[in-house]
Design an enzyme around this catalytic site. Structure first.
Site, PDB file in Angstrom:
ATOM      1  N   MET A  93       0.818  -1.216   0.000  1.00 25.73           N
ATOM      2  CA  MET A  93       0.000   0.000   0.000  1.00 25.73           C
ATOM      3  C   MET A  93       0.853   1.268   0.000  1.00 25.73           C
ATOM      4  SD  MET A  93      -2.777  -1.543  -0.281  1.00 25.73           S
ATOM      5  CE  MET A  93      -4.072  -0.339  -0.066  1.00 25.73           C
ATOM      6  N   HIS A 112      -4.933  -5.502  -7.953  1.00 25.33           N
ATOM      7  CA  HIS A 112      -5.728  -4.342  -7.530  1.00 25.33           C
ATOM      8  C   HIS A 112      -7.199  -4.761  -7.390  1.00 25.33           C
ATOM      9  CE1 HIS A 112      -6.790  -0.155  -7.029  1.00 25.33           C
ATOM     10  NE2 HIS A 112      -7.798  -0.374  -7.856  1.00 25.33           N
ATOM     11  N   THR A 144       3.420   0.463 -14.147  1.00 27.38           N
ATOM     12  CA  THR A 144       4.141   1.523 -14.846  1.00 27.38           C
ATOM     13  C   THR A 144       4.162   2.742 -13.913  1.00 27.38           C
ATOM     14  OG1 THR A 144       2.108   2.330 -15.858  1.00 27.38           O
ATOM     15  CG2 THR A 144       3.359   0.673 -17.112  1.00 27.38           C
ATOM     16  N   ASP A 148      -1.870   2.436 -11.082  1.00 28.32           N
ATOM     17  CA  ASP A 148      -2.920   1.477 -11.449  1.00 28.32           C
ATOM     18  C   ASP A 148      -3.338   1.568 -12.921  1.00 28.32           C
ATOM     19  OD1 ASP A 148      -2.944   0.548  -8.830  1.00 28.32           O
ATOM     20  OD2 ASP A 148      -4.517   1.928  -8.209  1.00 28.32           O
ATOM     21  N   GLU A 177      -9.414 -12.714  -6.408  1.00 30.23           N
ATOM     22  CA  GLU A 177      -7.995 -12.331  -6.423  1.00 30.23           C
ATOM     23  C   GLU A 177      -7.113 -13.562  -6.260  1.00 30.23           C
ATOM     24  OE1 GLU A 177      -6.751  -9.030  -3.957  1.00 30.23           O
ATOM     25  OE2 GLU A 177      -8.746  -8.154  -3.993  1.00 30.23           O
TER      26      GLU A 177
HETATM   27  C1  GAR Z   1      -6.001  -7.003  -1.659  1.00 29.75           C
HETATM   28  O1  GAR Z   1      -7.394  -6.847  -1.762  1.00 29.75           O
HETATM   29  C2  GAR Z   1      -5.309  -6.305  -2.796  1.00 29.75           C
HETATM   30  O2  GAR Z   1      -6.018  -6.338  -4.012  1.00 29.75           O
HETATM   31  C3  GAR Z   1      -5.253  -4.887  -2.267  1.00 29.75           C
HETATM   32  O3  GAR Z   1      -4.919  -5.043  -0.903  1.00 29.75           O
HETATM   33  C4  GAR Z   1      -5.460  -6.272  -0.444  1.00 29.75           C
HETATM   34  C5  GAR Z   1      -4.352  -7.043   0.231  1.00 29.75           C
HETATM   35  O4  GAR Z   1      -4.873  -8.190   0.848  1.00 29.75           O
HETATM   36  N1  GAR Z   1      -4.281  -4.118  -2.957  1.00 29.75           N
HETATM   37  C6  GAR Z   1      -4.432  -2.820  -3.197  1.00 29.75           C
HETATM   38  O5  GAR Z   1      -5.396  -2.183  -2.813  1.00 29.75           O
HETATM   39  C7  GAR Z   1      -3.299  -2.180  -3.953  1.00 29.75           C
HETATM   40  N2  GAR Z   1      -3.664  -0.885  -4.391  1.00 29.75           N
HETATM   41  P1  GAR Z   1      -3.905  -9.344   1.319  1.00 29.75           P
HETATM   42  O6  GAR Z   1      -2.832  -8.676   2.199  1.00 29.75           O
HETATM   43  O7  GAR Z   1      -4.779 -10.261   2.130  1.00 29.75           O
HETATM   44  O8  GAR Z   1      -3.304  -9.999   0.115  1.00 29.75           O
END
Ligand code: GAR
Length: 218
Positions: A93, A112, A144, A148, A177
């Site tokens: 993040m 994402h 890039t 996003d 995901e």
């Molecule tokens: C996930 O939902 C991922 O897509 C998001 O953070 C979460 C992490 O979950 N990523 C973003 O928002 C990136 N901008 P996790 O730690 O359980 O994998």
């Protein structure tokens, strides 16, 4: 014939928290070896998951750096110690500067939680509900310098139901995901992604990959 460990791409993972996407990469053979997991948080459940799996970890706190560029350079230096062929952002993040994105251009992948180009940035589930979309989902893309906005490798959609909240929607999207992230990483590791501008073509398996897949029963 199975691929030998020596020929498998070396993968570095960056995360900031829970690590469920890291766990999904570890559950599935994503075609490479995760050699290191790093975080901008010294305490992150994802780091515990990595340690439990016997993977080396490191933490570099963004709070120790006055400028984003300095943090990114420190991260690049740390990652390069592990000679990654691929760097995977699994819930990392932080907004990255070109110092970082250029260092790993073409070998940097992010997951994402929205159907990009809709809802880049944060609070994607809340914004999807506020906009009243009927389909939401997740995207794996090359990173890039533009947030996003890199070429899309894979997406999965979920239906938005009338009684969905940001929490129920997030849970539905997260399940997807965990499907598309290992799939996309595997395509990269198999050398099957061809980037043409904003489009990513998925190349068919080579005859050797087909043969090894048959031998492995996949
Ligand atoms: C996930 O939902 C991922 O897509 C998001 O953070 C979460 C992490 O979950 N990523 C973003 O928002 C990136 N901008 P996790 O730690 O359980 O994998």
């Amino acid at each position: 014939m199975t691929t030998t460990t020596a020929s498998r791409p070396r993968i570095a993972v960056l995360l900031s928290g829970r690590g469920s996407n890291l766990a999904a990469l570890l559950r599935n053979d994503c075609g490479g070896d995760i050699v290191v997991v790093g975080s901008n948080k010294a305490v992150a459940k994802g780091l515990d998951i990595a340690r439990d799996a016997g993977i080396r970890t490191f933490a570099v706190s963004h709070k120790d750096f006055a400028a984003r560029e300095a943090f990114d350079q420190a991260l690049v230096n740390e990652l390069n110690e592990h000679r990654p062929d691929l760097v995977v952002l699994a819930g990392f993040m932080r907004i990255l500067t070109p110092i970082f994105t250029n260092a790993f251009a073409g070998r940097l992948i992010n997951i994402h939680p929205s159907l990009l180009p809709s809802f880049p940035g944060v609070d994607t589930h809340e914004r999807a509900l506020a906009e009243g979309v009927k389909l939401h989902g997740c995207t794996v893309h090359f990173v890039t310098p533009v947030l996003d906005a890199g070429p899309i490798i894979a997406q999965a959609a979920v239906q938005v139901d009338d009684d969905d909240t940001a929490e129920t929607l997030a849970a539905k999207v997260l399940l997807q995901e965990h499907q598309i992230f290992p799939y996309a990483v595997r395509l990269f590791c198999e050398g099957r992604l061809q980037v043409e501008g904003q489009r990513v073509r998925t190349l068919p398996k080579s005859p050797a990959q087909v043969t090894s897949g048959m031998a492995a029963g996949v």
